[in-house]
Design a protein around this motif. Structure first.
Motif, PDB file in Angstrom:
ATOM      1  N   SER A   1       0.823  -1.210   0.000  1.00 17.92           N
ATOM      2  CA  SER A   1       0.000   0.000   0.000  1.00 17.92           C
ATOM      3  C   SER A   1       0.860   1.264   0.000  1.00 17.92           C
ATOM      4  CB  SER A   1      -0.951  -0.002   1.198  1.00 17.92           C
ATOM      5  OG  SER A   1      -0.220   0.065   2.406  1.00 17.92           O
ATOM      6  N   LEU A   2       2.098   1.159   0.482  1.00 22.36           N
ATOM      7  CA  LEU A   2       3.013   2.303   0.439  1.00 22.36           C
ATOM      8  C   LEU A   2       3.679   2.469  -0.932  1.00 22.36           C
ATOM      9  CD1 LEU A   2       4.741   2.032   3.926  1.00 22.36           C
ATOM     10  CD2 LEU A   2       3.119   3.769   3.159  1.00 22.36           C
ATOM     11  N   GLY A   3       3.496   1.488  -1.801  1.00 18.83           N
ATOM     12  CA  GLY A   3       3.999   1.633  -3.159  1.00 18.83           C
ATOM     13  C   GLY A   3       5.216   0.790  -3.500  1.00 18.83           C
ATOM     14  N   TYR A   4       5.637  -0.084  -2.602  1.00 19.32           N
ATOM     15  CA  TYR A   4       6.773  -0.947  -2.920  1.00 19.32           C
ATOM     16  C   TYR A   4       6.366  -1.939  -4.002  1.00 19.32           C
ATOM     17  CZ  TYR A   4       9.602   0.650   1.000  1.00 19.32           C
ATOM     18  OH  TYR A   4      10.352   1.401   1.858  1.00 19.32           O
ATOM     19  N   SER A   5       7.308  -2.245  -4.877  1.00 22.64           N
ATOM     20  CA  SER A   5       7.004  -3.184  -5.960  1.00 22.64           C
ATOM     21  C   SER A   5       7.006  -4.617  -5.430  1.00 22.64           C
ATOM     22  CB  SER A   5       8.030  -3.044  -7.090  1.00 22.64           C
ATOM     23  OG  SER A   5       9.298  -3.505  -6.658  1.00 22.64           O
ATOM     24  N   ASN A   6       6.329  -5.479  -6.169  1.00 20.95           N
ATOM     25  CA  ASN A   6       6.267  -6.884  -5.774  1.00 20.95           C
ATOM     26  C   ASN A   6       7.652  -7.527  -5.748  1.00 20.95           C
ATOM     27  OD1 ASN A   6       3.513  -6.714  -5.542  1.00 20.95           O
ATOM     28  ND2 ASN A   6       3.097  -7.645  -7.524  1.00 20.95           N
ATOM     29  N   ILE A   7       8.517  -7.135  -6.664  1.00 17.80           N
ATOM     30  CA  ILE A   7       9.866  -7.715  -6.729  1.00 17.80           C
ATOM     31  C   ILE A   7      10.665  -7.358  -5.484  1.00 17.80           C
ATOM     32  CG2 ILE A   7      12.068  -7.633  -7.979  1.00 17.80           C
ATOM     33  CD1 ILE A   7       9.993  -9.296  -9.382  1.00 17.80           C
ATOM     34  N   LYS A   8      10.597  -6.116  -5.038  1.00 15.49           N
ATOM     35  CA  LYS A   8      11.325  -5.710  -3.835  1.00 15.49           C
ATOM     36  C   LYS A   8      10.824  -6.469  -2.612  1.00 15.49           C
ATOM     37  CE  LYS A   8      12.745  -1.103  -5.183  1.00 15.49           C
ATOM     38  NZ  LYS A   8      12.692   0.319  -4.913  1.00 15.49           N
ATOM     39  N   ILE A   9       9.536  -6.659  -2.528  1.00 18.60           N
ATOM     40  CA  ILE A   9       8.964  -7.407  -1.403  1.00 18.60           C
ATOM     41  C   ILE A   9       9.376  -8.873  -1.471  1.00 18.60           C
ATOM     42  CG2 ILE A   9       6.810  -8.146  -0.317  1.00 18.60           C
ATOM     43  CD1 ILE A   9       5.594  -5.472  -1.307  1.00 18.60           C
ATOM     44  N   LEU A  10       9.363  -9.449  -2.670  1.00 23.18           N
ATOM     45  CA  LEU A  10       9.766 -10.848  -2.831  1.00 23.18           C
ATOM     46  C   LEU A  10      11.218 -11.074  -2.450  1.00 23.18           C
ATOM     47  CD1 LEU A  10       8.081 -11.976  -6.159  1.00 23.18           C
ATOM     48  CD2 LEU A  10       7.685 -12.900  -3.893  1.00 23.18           C
ATOM     49  N   ILE A  11      12.078 -10.194  -2.857  1.00 22.48           N
ATOM     50  CA  ILE A  11      13.504 -10.350  -2.555  1.00 22.48           C
ATOM     51  C   ILE A  11      13.743 -10.337  -1.054  1.00 22.48           C
ATOM     52  CG2 ILE A  11      15.758  -9.215  -2.749  1.00 22.48           C
ATOM     53  CD1 ILE A  11      14.955  -8.466  -5.614  1.00 22.48           C
TER      54      ILE A  11
END
Length: 121
Positions: A26-36
């Motif tokens: 919800s803060l705008g982080y991309s899915n890739i950054k969260i996955l890593i």
């Protein structure tokens, strides 16, 4: 066995941080950054599992070679560390375990942020 461990670690890690993942999305982080960030533990488990797969296989190599040496007249020589075999084992096993972890994490991260936040409450 290592595959089950990677699945359990990944699922537990994602389940524990489900609300945090929803907030980050919800803060705008991309899915890739969260996955890593969420796949650090499973990747370490996959690497250790790859090493634990190769070492027993090397030990069994000695037993199998000596068994066949009793029945055939072949000069097998001494035990040799096969770097190419280790590389194949590393790529295939680590790759397989990594794909499992990425799929489990990816299925969670693609959900809507509000759904991720609401699940833990």
């Amino acid at each position: 066995m290592t595959g089950i461990t990677v699945v359990l670690i990944t699922y537990k890690n994602i389940d524990n941080y489900r609300t945090q993942i929803g907030i980050l999305k919800s803060l705008g982080y991309s899915n890739i950054k969260i996955l890593i960030t969420s796949l650090a533990y499973p990747m370490v488990a996959a690497f250790i599992g790859t090493i634990l797969v190769f070492l027993p296989a090397s030990g069994f190599q000695i037993i199998i070679v000596h068994t066949f040496a009793n029945y055939f007249n072949l000069d097998f020589g001494k035990f040799i560390f096969d770097g190419l075999g280790f590389l194949y084992c590393l790529i295939l096993t680590f790759g397989f375990l990594s794909v499992i972890a990425w799929v489990i994490s990816g299925l969670t991260v693609i959900q809507a942020p509000i759904k991720l936040i609401k699940m833990n409450q």
